[in-house]
Design an enzyme around this catalytic site. Structure first.
Site, mmCIF file in Angstrom:
data_model
loop_
_atom_site.group_PDB
_atom_site.id
_atom_site.type_symbol
_atom_site.label_atom_id
_atom_site.label_comp_id
_atom_site.label_asym_id
_atom_site.label_seq_id
_atom_site.Cartn_x
_atom_site.Cartn_y
_atom_site.Cartn_z
ATOM 1 N N GLY A 119 21.370 -0.382 11.570
ATOM 2 C CA GLY A 119 20.594 -0.775 12.749
ATOM 3 C C GLY A 119 19.161 -1.136 12.389
ATOM 4 O O GLY A 119 18.773 -1.097 11.216
ATOM 5 N N ASN A 141 13.193 4.387 4.714
ATOM 6 C CA ASN A 141 12.215 3.414 5.193
ATOM 7 C C ASN A 141 11.024 4.143 5.800
ATOM 8 O O ASN A 141 11.155 5.256 6.295
ATOM 9 C CB ASN A 141 12.874 2.537 6.276
ATOM 10 C CG ASN A 141 11.944 1.482 6.832
ATOM 11 O OD1 ASN A 141 11.194 0.848 6.090
ATOM 12 N ND2 ASN A 141 11.973 1.274 8.140
ATOM 13 N N ASP A 197 20.190 2.994 8.236
ATOM 14 C CA ASP A 197 21.576 2.616 8.494
ATOM 15 C C ASP A 197 21.563 1.136 8.865
ATOM 16 O O ASP A 197 20.540 0.477 8.710
ATOM 17 C CB ASP A 197 22.218 3.522 9.557
ATOM 18 C CG ASP A 197 21.500 3.446 10.894
ATOM 19 O OD1 ASP A 197 20.731 2.478 11.114
ATOM 20 O OD2 ASP A 197 21.711 4.339 11.733
ATOM 21 N N ASP A 254 15.593 0.023 12.317
ATOM 22 C CA ASP A 254 14.725 1.189 12.414
ATOM 23 C C ASP A 254 15.421 2.359 13.101
ATOM 24 O O ASP A 254 14.791 3.133 13.832
ATOM 25 C CB ASP A 254 13.401 0.835 13.110
ATOM 26 C CG ASP A 254 12.665 -0.273 12.355
ATOM 27 O OD1 ASP A 254 12.663 -0.236 11.119
ATOM 28 O OD2 ASP A 254 12.115 -1.183 13.005
ATOM 29 N N MET A 306 10.762 -6.531 5.114
ATOM 30 C CA MET A 306 10.901 -7.084 6.451
ATOM 31 C C MET A 306 12.252 -7.729 6.755
ATOM 32 O O MET A 306 12.365 -8.467 7.715
ATOM 33 C CB MET A 306 9.751 -8.063 6.718
ATOM 34 C CG MET A 306 8.406 -7.372 6.783
ATOM 35 S SD MET A 306 8.411 -6.033 8.012
ATOM 36 C CE MET A 306 6.805 -5.304 7.739
ATOM 37 N N ARG A 307 13.245 -7.451 5.942
ATOM 38 C CA ARG A 307 14.590 -7.958 6.270
ATOM 39 C C ARG A 307 15.515 -6.781 6.539
ATOM 40 O O ARG A 307 15.326 -5.698 5.960
ATOM 41 C CB ARG A 307 15.142 -8.829 5.140
ATOM 42 C CG ARG A 307 14.316 -10.099 4.944
ATOM 43 C CD ARG A 307 14.882 -10.973 3.850
ATOM 44 N NE ARG A 307 13.909 -11.978 3.477
ATOM 45 C CZ ARG A 307 14.120 -13.295 3.546
ATOM 46 N NH1 ARG A 307 15.288 -13.768 3.936
ATOM 47 N NH2 ARG A 307 13.166 -14.141 3.194
ATOM 48 N N SER A 346 0.837 -1.208 0.000
ATOM 49 C CA SER A 346 0.000 0.000 0.000
ATOM 50 C C SER A 346 0.873 1.261 0.000
ATOM 51 O O SER A 346 0.474 2.296 -0.541
ATOM 52 C CB SER A 346 -0.980 0.008 1.173
ATOM 53 O OG SER A 346 -0.320 0.190 2.394
ATOM 54 N N ASN A 347 2.058 1.180 0.577
ATOM 55 C CA ASN A 347 2.955 2.349 0.533
ATOM 56 C C ASN A 347 3.572 2.537 -0.851
ATOM 57 O O ASN A 347 3.773 3.670 -1.288
ATOM 58 C CB ASN A 347 4.040 2.241 1.606
ATOM 59 C CG ASN A 347 3.510 2.679 2.960
ATOM 60 O OD1 ASN A 347 3.290 3.866 3.192
ATOM 61 N ND2 ASN A 347 3.262 1.721 3.841
ATOM 62 N N HIS A 376 8.259 3.508 8.806
ATOM 63 C CA HIS A 376 8.051 2.622 9.962
ATOM 64 C C HIS A 376 6.808 3.084 10.733
ATOM 65 O O HIS A 376 6.642 4.285 10.973
ATOM 66 C CB HIS A 376 9.281 2.638 10.870
ATOM 67 C CG HIS A 376 9.140 1.717 12.039
ATOM 68 N ND1 HIS A 376 9.293 0.345 11.930
ATOM 69 C CD2 HIS A 376 8.802 1.957 13.327
ATOM 70 C CE1 HIS A 376 9.076 -0.207 13.110
ATOM 71 N NE2 HIS A 376 8.774 0.740 13.975
HETATM 72 C C1 GAR Z 1 3.630 -0.585 6.828
HETATM 73 O O1 GAR Z 1 2.761 -0.312 7.880
HETATM 74 C C2 GAR Z 1 5.065 -0.230 7.174
HETATM 75 O O2 GAR Z 1 5.141 0.880 7.989
HETATM 76 C C3 GAR Z 1 5.530 -1.467 7.889
HETATM 77 O O3 GAR Z 1 4.967 -2.515 7.142
HETATM 78 C C4 GAR Z 1 3.718 -2.094 6.575
HETATM 79 C C5 GAR Z 1 3.736 -2.442 5.115
HETATM 80 O O4 GAR Z 1 2.510 -2.166 4.504
HETATM 81 N N1 GAR Z 1 6.952 -1.519 7.942
HETATM 82 C C6 GAR Z 1 7.655 -1.919 8.998
HETATM 83 O O5 GAR Z 1 7.142 -2.351 10.009
HETATM 84 C C7 GAR Z 1 9.170 -1.830 8.841
HETATM 85 N N2 GAR Z 1 9.829 -2.039 10.085
HETATM 86 P P1 GAR Z 1 2.362 -2.068 2.919
HETATM 87 O O6 GAR Z 1 2.985 -3.339 2.321
HETATM 88 O O7 GAR Z 1 0.889 -2.023 2.694
HETATM 89 O O8 GAR Z 1 3.064 -0.828 2.453
#
Ligand code: GAR
Length: 195
Positions: free
Chosen positions: A147, A111, A145, A149, A94-95, A15-16, A113
Protein backbone atom coordinates in the site's frame (compact mmCIF):
# COMPACT_ATOMS: atom_id res chain seq x y z
CA UNK A 1 26.12 -10.71 16.82
CA UNK A 2 27.20 -9.59 13.36
CA UNK A 3 26.55 -6.11 12.02
CA UNK A 4 23.32 -5.57 10.10
CA UNK A 5 23.80 -4.67 6.43
CA UNK A 6 21.57 -1.92 5.09
CA UNK A 7 20.60 -1.08 1.54
CA UNK A 8 19.17 2.40 1.03
CA UNK A 9 16.81 3.66 -1.69
CA UNK A 10 16.29 7.40 -2.13
CA UNK A 11 15.18 9.90 -4.74
CA UNK A 12 16.44 13.17 -3.33
CA UNK A 13 18.70 14.97 -0.91
CA UNK A 14 19.53 12.00 1.26
CA UNK A 15 19.45 13.69 4.65
CA UNK A 16 17.93 10.53 6.15
CA UNK A 17 20.66 8.42 4.55
CA UNK A 18 23.12 10.85 6.13
CA UNK A 19 21.45 10.45 9.53
CA UNK A 20 21.86 6.66 9.31
CA UNK A 21 25.48 7.08 8.29
CA UNK A 22 26.18 9.59 11.05
CA UNK A 23 24.70 7.24 13.65
CA UNK A 24 26.89 4.41 12.33
CA UNK A 25 30.00 6.58 12.37
CA UNK A 26 29.22 7.79 15.88
CA UNK A 27 29.01 4.17 17.05
CA UNK A 28 25.32 4.57 17.94
CA UNK A 29 24.09 2.15 15.28
CA UNK A 30 25.94 -1.09 14.64
CA UNK A 31 25.28 -1.33 10.94
CA UNK A 32 26.94 -1.03 7.56
CA UNK A 33 25.43 0.61 4.49
CA UNK A 34 26.31 -1.72 1.63
CA UNK A 35 24.50 -0.10 -1.31
CA UNK A 36 22.59 3.09 -2.15
CA UNK A 37 20.29 3.16 -5.17
CA UNK A 38 18.28 5.98 -6.68
CA UNK A 39 15.75 6.36 -9.48
CA UNK A 40 17.05 9.92 -10.00
CA UNK A 41 20.43 9.89 -11.76
CA UNK A 42 21.63 13.22 -10.35
CA UNK A 43 20.17 12.80 -6.85
CA UNK A 44 22.27 14.20 -4.04
CA UNK A 45 21.93 10.94 -2.12
CA UNK A 46 24.11 9.19 -4.73
CA UNK A 47 26.71 11.93 -4.49
CA UNK A 48 26.75 11.66 -0.69
CA UNK A 49 27.21 7.87 -0.85
CA UNK A 50 29.99 8.02 -3.43
CA UNK A 51 31.68 10.73 -1.38
CA UNK A 52 32.20 8.26 1.46
CA UNK A 53 33.00 5.27 -0.75
CA UNK A 54 29.64 3.50 -0.50
CA UNK A 55 28.58 1.80 -3.74
CA UNK A 56 25.82 3.84 -5.36
CA UNK A 57 23.88 3.13 -8.51
CA UNK A 58 20.99 4.38 -10.60
CA UNK A 59 17.80 2.32 -11.00
CA UNK A 60 16.66 2.06 -14.61
CA UNK A 61 12.92 2.74 -14.39
CA UNK A 62 12.48 2.06 -18.11
CA UNK A 63 11.38 5.59 -18.93
CA UNK A 64 8.45 5.69 -16.49
CA UNK A 65 8.22 9.01 -14.66
CA UNK A 66 6.53 7.82 -11.47
CA UNK A 67 5.87 4.08 -11.79
CA UNK A 68 8.32 1.55 -10.38
CA UNK A 69 8.13 -1.12 -13.10
CA UNK A 70 8.43 -4.78 -12.15
CA UNK A 71 11.66 -5.22 -14.11
CA UNK A 72 13.25 -2.39 -12.14
CA UNK A 73 12.11 -3.92 -8.85
CA UNK A 74 13.72 -7.21 -9.88
CA UNK A 75 16.93 -5.29 -10.66
CA UNK A 76 16.90 -3.68 -7.22
CA UNK A 77 16.14 -6.97 -5.46
CA UNK A 78 19.03 -8.67 -7.27
CA UNK A 79 21.48 -5.84 -6.58
CA UNK A 80 20.50 -5.68 -2.92
CA UNK A 81 20.78 -9.45 -2.54
CA UNK A 82 24.19 -9.45 -4.26
CA UNK A 83 25.33 -6.68 -1.90
CA UNK A 84 24.24 -8.83 1.04
CA UNK A 85 21.62 -6.40 2.36
CA UNK A 86 19.61 -7.63 5.36
CA UNK A 87 17.24 -4.68 5.37
CA UNK A 88 16.21 -2.06 2.80
CA UNK A 89 15.65 1.44 4.15
CA UNK A 90 13.59 3.80 2.02
CA UNK A 91 14.94 7.30 2.58
CA UNK A 92 12.83 9.69 0.56
CA UNK A 93 12.19 7.12 -2.18
CA UNK A 94 9.25 8.38 -4.20
CA UNK A 95 8.04 5.30 -6.07
CA UNK A 96 5.63 2.70 -4.77
CA UNK A 97 7.26 -0.62 -3.89
CA UNK A 98 5.30 -3.70 -4.93
CA UNK A 99 5.47 -7.47 -4.88
CA UNK A 100 8.70 -8.16 -6.81
CA UNK A 101 10.90 -6.43 -4.27
CA UNK A 102 8.78 -7.26 -1.22
CA UNK A 103 8.80 -10.95 -2.16
CA UNK A 104 12.60 -11.06 -2.01
CA UNK A 105 12.76 -8.92 1.16
CA UNK A 106 9.60 -9.86 3.12
CA UNK A 107 9.23 -7.74 6.29
CA UNK A 108 12.62 -6.34 5.42
CA UNK A 109 11.75 -3.05 3.75
CA UNK A 110 11.11 -0.03 5.99
CA UNK A 111 10.22 3.57 5.26
CA UNK A 112 10.32 6.96 6.95
CA UNK A 113 7.30 9.15 6.30
CA UNK A 114 6.84 12.79 7.37
CA UNK A 115 3.49 12.45 9.13
CA UNK A 116 1.85 10.70 12.05
CA UNK A 117 0.51 7.85 9.93
CA UNK A 118 -2.22 6.86 9.22
CA UNK A 119 -2.80 10.61 8.86
CA UNK A 120 -1.55 12.23 5.65
CA UNK A 121 -0.09 9.45 3.51
CA UNK A 122 1.28 10.39 0.11
CA UNK A 123 3.27 13.35 -1.12
CA UNK A 124 4.42 16.36 0.91
CA UNK A 125 2.68 15.25 4.08
CA UNK A 126 3.87 18.32 6.03
CA UNK A 127 1.92 20.53 3.60
CA UNK A 128 -1.15 18.35 4.06
CA UNK A 129 -0.78 18.69 7.85
CA UNK A 130 -0.40 22.48 7.76
CA UNK A 131 -3.30 22.87 5.34
CA UNK A 132 -5.49 20.69 7.56
CA UNK A 133 -4.81 22.99 10.54
CA UNK A 134 -3.70 20.24 12.93
CA UNK A 135 -1.87 21.23 16.13
CA UNK A 136 0.48 18.27 16.06
CA UNK A 137 2.49 16.70 13.25
CA UNK A 138 5.40 14.28 13.15
CA UNK A 139 6.96 11.31 11.42
CA UNK A 140 6.64 7.54 11.30
CA UNK A 141 9.02 4.67 10.58
CA UNK A 142 7.04 1.67 9.34
CA UNK A 143 7.38 -1.63 7.55
CA UNK A 144 6.49 -1.35 3.88
CA UNK A 145 3.68 -3.37 2.38
CA UNK A 146 2.13 -2.99 -1.07
CA UNK A 147 0.00 0.00 0.00
CA UNK A 148 0.95 3.67 0.05
CA UNK A 149 2.52 4.50 3.43
CA UNK A 150 0.68 1.63 5.10
CA UNK A 151 2.29 -1.28 6.98
CA UNK A 152 2.96 -1.81 10.71
CA UNK A 153 4.53 1.08 12.59
CA UNK A 154 7.93 0.75 14.24
CA UNK A 155 8.39 4.20 15.76
CA UNK A 156 6.73 7.63 15.69
CA UNK A 157 7.76 11.07 16.88
CA UNK A 158 5.50 14.08 17.35
CA UNK A 159 6.25 17.77 16.83
CA UNK A 160 4.06 20.79 17.57
CA UNK A 161 2.61 22.90 14.76
CA UNK A 162 2.84 26.62 15.52
CA UNK A 163 0.45 29.29 14.25
CA UNK A 164 3.22 31.06 12.33
CA UNK A 165 4.61 27.89 10.73
CA UNK A 166 5.31 27.80 7.02
CA UNK A 167 5.65 24.63 5.00
CA UNK A 168 9.43 25.02 5.30
CA UNK A 169 9.58 25.54 9.08
CA UNK A 170 7.25 22.64 9.77
CA UNK A 171 9.12 20.33 7.38
CA UNK A 172 12.44 21.24 9.04
CA UNK A 173 11.04 20.46 12.50
CA UNK A 174 9.71 17.11 11.29
CA UNK A 175 12.98 16.27 9.55
CA UNK A 176 14.99 16.85 12.71
CA UNK A 177 12.87 14.14 14.33
CA UNK A 178 13.17 11.89 11.28
CA UNK A 179 16.94 11.99 11.61
CA UNK A 180 16.67 11.00 15.27
CA UNK A 181 14.16 8.15 14.98
CA UNK A 182 15.31 6.45 11.76
CA UNK A 183 18.57 5.13 13.24
CA UNK A 184 16.72 4.31 16.45
CA UNK A 185 14.11 2.27 14.55
CA UNK A 186 16.82 0.30 12.72
CA UNK A 187 18.57 -0.38 16.02
CA UNK A 188 15.29 -1.58 17.47
CA UNK A 189 14.46 -4.13 14.75
CA UNK A 190 18.00 -5.23 13.80
CA UNK A 191 18.41 -8.13 16.28
CA UNK A 192 15.39 -9.97 14.86
CA UNK A 193 16.74 -9.66 11.32
CA UNK A 194 20.11 -11.23 12.04
CA UNK A 195 20.63 -14.97 12.12
C1 GAR B 1 11.75 12.98 4.03
O1 GAR B 1 11.10 14.03 4.67
C2 GAR B 1 10.91 11.72 4.02
O2 GAR B 1 10.16 11.59 5.17
C3 GAR B 1 10.04 11.93 2.81
O3 GAR B 1 10.92 12.49 1.87
C4 GAR B 1 11.91 13.28 2.54
C5 GAR B 1 13.25 12.87 2.00
O4 GAR B 1 14.28 13.66 2.52
N1 GAR B 1 9.47 10.70 2.38
C6 GAR B 1 8.22 10.56 1.95
O5 GAR B 1 7.46 11.49 1.82
C7 GAR B 1 7.81 9.13 1.60
N2 GAR B 1 6.40 9.04 1.39
P1 GAR B 1 15.81 13.22 2.44
O6 GAR B 1 16.10 12.85 0.97
O7 GAR B 1 16.56 14.44 2.85
O8 GAR B 1 16.02 12.06 3.36
Amino acid sequence: MRTIRLGVLGSGTGSNFQALLDAIQAGELHAEIVLVMSDVPNARILERARGVGIPASVIDCRGYATKFPEEAQHDVAAAMRDAGADLICLAGFMRLIKAPLLAVFPQRVINIHPSLLPAFPGLEAWKQALDAGVSEAGCTVHYVDAGMDTGPHILQAKVPVYPDDTYATLHARIQAEEHRIYPEAVRHIAPALLD
